[in-house]
Design a protein around this motif. Sequence first.
Motif, PDB file in Angstrom:
ATOM      1  N   ASN A   5       0.816  -1.205   0.000  1.00 28.73           N
ATOM      2  CA  ASN A   5       0.000   0.000   0.000  1.00 28.73           C
ATOM      3  C   ASN A   5       0.852   1.259   0.000  1.00 28.73           C
ATOM      4  OD1 ASN A   5      -2.284  -1.417   0.078  1.00 28.73           O
ATOM      5  ND2 ASN A   5      -2.563  -1.265   2.300  1.00 28.73           N
ATOM      6  N   ILE A   6       2.027   1.116   0.545  1.00 30.65           N
ATOM      7  CA  ILE A   6       2.760   2.330   0.867  1.00 30.65           C
ATOM      8  C   ILE A   6       3.895   2.619  -0.126  1.00 30.65           C
ATOM      9  CG2 ILE A   6       4.523   1.446   2.502  1.00 30.65           C
ATOM     10  CD1 ILE A   6       2.048   4.042   3.447  1.00 30.65           C
ATOM     11  N   THR A   7       4.121   1.739  -1.099  1.00 29.42           N
ATOM     12  CA  THR A   7       5.287   1.982  -1.954  1.00 29.42           C
ATOM     13  C   THR A   7       4.938   2.197  -3.433  1.00 29.42           C
ATOM     14  OG1 THR A   7       5.548  -0.389  -2.205  1.00 29.42           O
ATOM     15  CG2 THR A   7       6.923   0.676  -0.547  1.00 29.42           C
ATOM     16  N   HIS A   8       3.675   2.314  -3.773  1.00 27.82           N
ATOM     17  CA  HIS A   8       3.364   2.467  -5.191  1.00 27.82           C
ATOM     18  C   HIS A   8       3.665   3.885  -5.674  1.00 27.82           C
ATOM     19  CE1 HIS A   8      -0.605   4.697  -5.429  1.00 27.82           C
ATOM     20  NE2 HIS A   8      -0.042   4.956  -4.290  1.00 27.82           N
ATOM     21  N   ARG A   9       3.689   4.055  -6.977  1.00 28.73           N
ATOM     22  CA  ARG A   9       3.958   5.382  -7.544  1.00 28.73           C
ATOM     23  C   ARG A   9       2.700   5.920  -8.229  1.00 28.73           C
ATOM     24  NH1 ARG A   9       6.873   8.298  -5.850  1.00 28.73           N
ATOM     25  NH2 ARG A   9       7.672   9.250  -7.727  1.00 28.73           N
ATOM     26  N   SER A  10       2.828   7.051  -8.856  1.00 30.09           N
ATOM     27  CA  SER A  10       1.678   7.718  -9.465  1.00 30.09           C
ATOM     28  C   SER A  10       0.859   6.848 -10.393  1.00 30.09           C
ATOM     29  CB  SER A  10       2.161   8.819 -10.360  1.00 30.09           C
ATOM     30  OG  SER A  10       2.534   9.867  -9.753  1.00 30.09           O
ATOM     31  N   ASP A  11      -0.411   7.122 -10.448  1.00 28.73           N
ATOM     32  CA  ASP A  11      -1.316   6.340 -11.268  1.00 28.73           C
ATOM     33  C   ASP A  11      -1.966   7.251 -12.305  1.00 28.73           C
ATOM     34  OD1 ASP A  11      -3.238   4.621 -12.206  1.00 28.73           O
ATOM     35  OD2 ASP A  11      -4.625   5.114 -10.591  1.00 28.73           O
ATOM     36  N   ASP A  12      -1.723   6.933 -13.592  1.00 27.13           N
ATOM     37  CA  ASP A  12      -2.267   7.773 -14.661  1.00 27.13           C
ATOM     38  C   ASP A  12      -3.779   7.821 -14.613  1.00 27.13           C
ATOM     39  OD1 ASP A  12       0.103   8.448 -15.583  1.00 27.13           O
ATOM     40  OD2 ASP A  12       0.165   7.034 -17.257  1.00 27.13           O
ATOM     41  N   GLY A  13      -4.398   6.690 -14.214  1.00 28.23           N
ATOM     42  CA  GLY A  13      -5.861   6.616 -14.167  1.00 28.23           C
ATOM     43  C   GLY A  13      -6.416   7.691 -13.259  1.00 28.23           C
ATOM     44  N   LEU A  14      -5.798   7.799 -12.112  1.00 29.53           N
ATOM     45  CA  LEU A  14      -6.231   8.791 -11.126  1.00 29.53           C
ATOM     46  C   LEU A  14      -6.093  10.196 -11.718  1.00 29.53           C
ATOM     47  CD1 LEU A  14      -7.018   9.298  -8.128  1.00 29.53           C
ATOM     48  CD2 LEU A  14      -4.601   9.475  -7.652  1.00 29.53           C
ATOM     49  N   THR A  39       5.423  10.377   3.391  1.00 28.75           N
ATOM     50  CA  THR A  39       6.371  10.458   2.283  1.00 28.75           C
ATOM     51  C   THR A  39       5.756   9.943   0.986  1.00 28.75           C
ATOM     52  OG1 THR A  39       8.185  10.243   3.828  1.00 28.75           O
ATOM     53  CG2 THR A  39       8.691   9.775   1.533  1.00 28.75           C
ATOM     54  N   THR A  40       5.127   8.770   1.038  1.00 24.10           N
ATOM     55  CA  THR A  40       4.490   8.212  -0.156  1.00 24.10           C
ATOM     56  C   THR A  40       3.439   9.170  -0.703  1.00 24.10           C
ATOM     57  OG1 THR A  40       4.759   6.043   0.818  1.00 24.10           O
ATOM     58  CG2 THR A  40       3.247   6.193  -1.032  1.00 24.10           C
ATOM     59  N   SER A  42       3.043  12.431  -0.083  1.00 25.25           N
ATOM     60  CA  SER A  42       3.579  13.725  -0.525  1.00 25.25           C
ATOM     61  C   SER A  42       4.189  13.607  -1.913  1.00 25.25           C
ATOM     62  CB  SER A  42       4.661  14.238   0.418  1.00 25.25           C
ATOM     63  OG  SER A  42       4.189  14.279   1.715  1.00 25.25           O
ATOM     64  N   ARG A  43       4.889  12.510  -2.145  1.00 23.03           N
ATOM     65  CA  ARG A  43       5.494  12.311  -3.472  1.00 23.03           C
ATOM     66  C   ARG A  43       4.422  12.147  -4.536  1.00 23.03           C
ATOM     67  NH1 ARG A  43      10.387   8.042  -3.146  1.00 23.03           N
ATOM     68  NH2 ARG A  43      11.651   9.136  -1.626  1.00 23.03           N
ATOM     69  N   GLU A  44       3.432  11.338  -4.200  1.00 21.17           N
ATOM     70  CA  GLU A  44       2.332  11.070  -5.134  1.00 21.17           C
ATOM     71  C   GLU A  44       1.617  12.375  -5.495  1.00 21.17           C
ATOM     72  OE1 GLU A  44       1.383   7.668  -5.759  1.00 21.17           O
ATOM     73  OE2 GLU A  44       0.161   8.573  -7.326  1.00 21.17           O
ATOM     74  N   LEU A  45       1.312  13.119  -4.466  1.00 24.52           N
ATOM     75  CA  LEU A  45       0.563  14.351  -4.658  1.00 24.52           C
ATOM     76  C   LEU A  45       1.390  15.372  -5.450  1.00 24.52           C
ATOM     77  CD1 LEU A  45      -2.237  15.184  -3.709  1.00 24.52           C
ATOM     78  CD2 LEU A  45      -1.178  16.232  -1.703  1.00 24.52           C
ATOM     79  N   SER A  46       2.671  15.495  -5.112  1.00 23.61           N
ATOM     80  CA  SER A  46       3.492  16.476  -5.823  1.00 23.61           C
ATOM     81  C   SER A  46       3.686  16.059  -7.279  1.00 23.61           C
ATOM     82  CB  SER A  46       4.824  16.728  -5.118  1.00 23.61           C
ATOM     83  OG  SER A  46       5.460  15.528  -4.839  1.00 23.61           O
TER      84      SER A  46
END
Length: 245
Positions: A5-14, A39-40, A42-46
């Motif tokens: 849950n905590i290590t995935h990266r950005s999702d184009d679908g979203l 951290t996960t 914040s990175r995703e959101l940025s």
Amino acid sequence: MADENITHRSDDGLLKRRNLEGIRPLLITIDGPAGAGKTTISRELSDLLGYRYLDTGALYRGVALKFKQFGVSLEDADGLSRLLQRLEFKLKIVDSGMRLICNDTDITDAIRMPEISMLASAVSAKPVVRDFLMEIQRNIGRQKSIVAEGRDMGTVVFPDADIKFFLNASLKTRALRRFNEHLGVSTQSLEEVETEMHHRDTNDSTRILAPLKPAPEAHIIDSTQLNPHQVVEKMLTIIIDYNSR
Ligand code: DC
């Protein structure tokens, strides 16, 4: 598993489902205890917003690492001041996130060692350290279009932030996440991770200076039962709403 849950990266679908074009340059803060997913998220959101990301815990860890390398005692206020005068931090944004450079050495990996966590918590209670790092953080935040994560982003460092989040999760969930993250790197048992995390939570939230607590106007999100996508979805709803006002 919690670490998935905590290590995935950005999702184009979203990204496609949400219309993020036209979001103004905002200063967004995310505070919360260790292992809450700051951290996960914040990175995703940025990534999604095209913003920069500031991990302020890394700065406290950087001071702790140097403190250890130079063998300065926690009680030696003068020694600590002298050490700080010799430190020059640079943050480098690369594809995989933020790299922390101290006096031309990349210390990004070294500061993640578990023994640095407790030391970072201890040095972060020292006024001279907080003053030193405050200036660095505010200089970066002045440029807006930033997601800043830490313990006192919304309360002390950026009291005028546009949107403030406080991310929390149960101690057990946070300890399991951290344990899974450190598998193969650390020999600490899950129980040890949980005990240390509890100790660090207590240190961080009971210190006199800039204790860990939500700003009164912060949006509080409990990530115990949520994966990062769900947390980011909740945050985007709040950000889009703010932007349309
Ligand atoms: O987020 P982290 O676990 O990397 O942070 C390490 C320590 O640094 C944390 O226990 C408390 C301190 N810290 C702080 O006091 N203020 C911040 N804004 C960020 C971190």
